[in-house]
Design an enzyme around this catalytic site. Structure first.
Site, mmCIF file in Angstrom:
data_model
loop_
_atom_site.group_PDB
_atom_site.id
_atom_site.type_symbol
_atom_site.label_atom_id
_atom_site.label_comp_id
_atom_site.label_asym_id
_atom_site.label_seq_id
_atom_site.Cartn_x
_atom_site.Cartn_y
_atom_site.Cartn_z
ATOM 1 N N GLY A 13 46.873 56.348 53.659
ATOM 2 C CA GLY A 13 47.608 55.185 53.144
ATOM 3 C C GLY A 13 47.675 54.084 54.201
ATOM 4 N N GLY A 118 46.483 63.727 58.175
ATOM 5 C CA GLY A 118 45.274 64.108 57.426
ATOM 6 C C GLY A 118 44.026 63.554 58.105
ATOM 7 N N ILE A 140 53.825 55.031 58.000
ATOM 8 C CA ILE A 140 55.186 54.506 57.832
ATOM 9 C C ILE A 140 56.194 55.661 57.877
ATOM 10 C CG2 ILE A 140 54.508 52.477 56.490
ATOM 11 C CD1 ILE A 140 55.664 53.986 53.991
ATOM 12 N N ASP A 141 55.725 56.874 57.567
ATOM 13 C CA ASP A 141 56.645 58.016 57.430
ATOM 14 C C ASP A 141 57.212 58.490 58.769
ATOM 15 O OD1 ASP A 141 55.799 57.869 54.803
ATOM 16 O OD2 ASP A 141 54.411 59.548 54.975
ATOM 17 N N ARG A 176 78.947 48.305 40.970
ATOM 18 C CA ARG A 176 78.022 49.334 40.494
ATOM 19 C C ARG A 176 77.656 50.313 41.602
ATOM 20 N NH1 ARG A 176 73.878 45.216 37.506
ATOM 21 N NH2 ARG A 176 74.658 45.492 35.379
ATOM 22 N N ARG A 279 72.485 52.020 38.769
ATOM 23 C CA ARG A 279 71.118 51.486 38.651
ATOM 24 C C ARG A 279 70.255 52.109 39.728
ATOM 25 N NH1 ARG A 279 73.042 49.724 34.600
ATOM 26 N NH2 ARG A 279 73.005 47.577 33.817
HETATM 27 O O1 F6P Z 1 52.237 58.534 53.773
HETATM 28 C C1 F6P Z 1 52.559 57.234 53.436
HETATM 29 C C2 F6P Z 1 53.044 57.153 52.022
HETATM 30 O O2 F6P Z 1 53.399 55.828 51.744
HETATM 31 C C3 F6P Z 1 54.188 58.104 51.677
HETATM 32 O O3 F6P Z 1 55.425 57.646 52.147
HETATM 33 C C4 F6P Z 1 54.074 58.184 50.175
HETATM 34 O O4 F6P Z 1 54.590 59.396 49.684
HETATM 35 C C5 F6P Z 1 52.592 58.117 49.958
HETATM 36 O O5 F6P Z 1 52.022 57.527 51.106
HETATM 37 C C6 F6P Z 1 52.203 57.316 48.747
HETATM 38 O O6 F6P Z 1 50.830 57.416 48.584
HETATM 39 P P1 F6P Z 1 50.008 56.534 47.544
HETATM 40 O O7 F6P Z 1 49.822 55.165 48.141
HETATM 41 O O8 F6P Z 1 48.728 57.230 47.395
HETATM 42 O O9 F6P Z 1 50.808 56.449 46.295
#
Ligand code: F6P
Length: 361
Positions: A13, A118, A140-141, A176, A279
């Protein structure tokens, strides 16, 4: 070592800061080592399919502040788990020999792989097969164990924090409950960081399974005082004894699980159990887009230059890594396959609790 030609790819990603790394590898490579820099397109897909283009100094000028990646990326291009065909005729094959062939045909002296776990697992396998690889960690994670922080995380957390700020004013105006679902996969760093920075009332992260009663109790208490609540919910959060919410499975990916849905579930259960108007906002890919923060630009630039330096010394099978504010290299084999999760007893969780945030337990 003479670096005549190097390849560079961005895998998995995207995240803010990828272009800053590409720039910080390509600029000094071209200027100081007189190296030809080959941009591999769409991550490892480009190494399998042989799609690439030579980068010029012009290509890497003015990109430090750009989100996304000028090379394109993919999370479906694992050469060892490569999807061939379309629709229901998808076959998963081992296309790693094609990567080796393209590496040799391109006459690369090194390949810089910018990506998350990965991407670096694949890089390590390619290193074992004889390729000169150097990794640069991104996501980002912020869930990579071998580096103190990954670039992209600060930018995503800043976007998520701004969202919390904005949602707080509308939640307060309408009295809310607003649930904000944030990315992060199995780690709660974004939700915890944005939750603390935005002053969320309840933060739910995967590392601390929550109890429904505690969540209902916390919003009911808030409804009697401030009359609104903000919940930051990580996409991987799960109730005690329950499962994570999965949106769908995608067999083209090495990790087929696409998370999503916990925000909806939490909002629905709160409305049912407490009667409070609730919401939900799913931040989704907004967190991955746009300009990197200054912190991420600087970290990305430091990581890229250290990766190139390592390659120029002939040091391969390594990954650039931030360790106690110093960028060093670590062996890929020691860096991969280990997730860095939020320690439930960490100072940040302690601070959140101390200011009255409910962690759902
Ligand atoms: O690993 C980065 C990330 O944005 C995760 O936070 C999220 O679960 C995943 O990728 C989303 O992946 P995709 O862009 O394939 O929906």
């Amino acid at each position: 070592m003479k670096l005549r030609r190097i390849g560079i790819l961005t895998g998995g990603g995207d995240c803010p800061g990828l272009n800053a790394v590409i720039r910080s590898v390509a600029k000094p490579a071209m200027a100081h080592f007189n190296t030809t820099v080959i941009g591999i397109l769409d991550g490892y897909e480009g190494m399998v399919e042989g799609t690439h283009r030579e980068l010029t100094p012009r290509d890497v000028t003015g990109i430090i502040n750009m989100g996304g990646t000028i090379l394109g990326t993919s999370n479906k291009g694992d050469p060892f788990h490569f999807p061939m065909g379309t629709g229901s005729n998808i076959r998963i094959v081992d296309a790693s020999q094609q990567v080796i062939e393209h590496y040799r045909n391109l006459k690369l002296d090194a390949l810089i792989t910018i990506g998350g776990d990965g991407t670096q697992i694949i890089a390590n396998k390619l290193f074992d097969m004889g390729l000169n690889v150097v990794g640069v960690p991104k996501t980002i994670d912020n869930d990579l164990d071998a580096t103190d922080i990954t670039f992209g995380h600060d930018s995503a957390r800043a976007v998520a924090t701004e969202a919390v700020d904005r949602l707080q004013t509308t939640a307060s105006a309408h009295h809310r409950v607003i649930v904000v679902e944030m990315m992060g996969r199995y780690a709660g760093w974004i939700a915890l960081g944005a939750g603390v920075a935005g002053g969320a009332d309840i933060i739910l992260i995967p590392e601390i399974p929550f109890h429904w009663d505690k969540v209902f109790e916390a919003v009911l208490k808030r409804s009697k005082g401030a009359k609104f609540s903000i919940l930051c919910v990580a996409e991987g959060a799960k109730p005690h004894g329950g499962d994570i919410s999965v949106k769908q499975m995608d067999k083209k990916r090495t990790d087929p699980v696409q998370l999503g849905g916990i925000g909806e579930l939490v909002a629905k259960r709160i409305e049912e159990e407490t009667g409070l108007e609730t919401r939900v906002t799913v931040l989704g890919h907004v967190q991955r887009g746009g300009s990197p923060t200054a912190f991420d630009r600087i970290l990305a630039t430091r990581l890229g230059t250290v990766a190139l330096e390592a390659a120029s010394r002939g040091e391969f099978g390594v990954m650039a890594s931030l360790q106690q504010n110093n960028v060093v290299t670590v062996a890929l084999k020691d860096a991969i396959g280990k997730q860095r999760l939020v320690p439930p007893d960490s100072q940040l969780v302690f601070a959140a609790r101390a200011v009255g945030t409910c962690m759902g337990d």
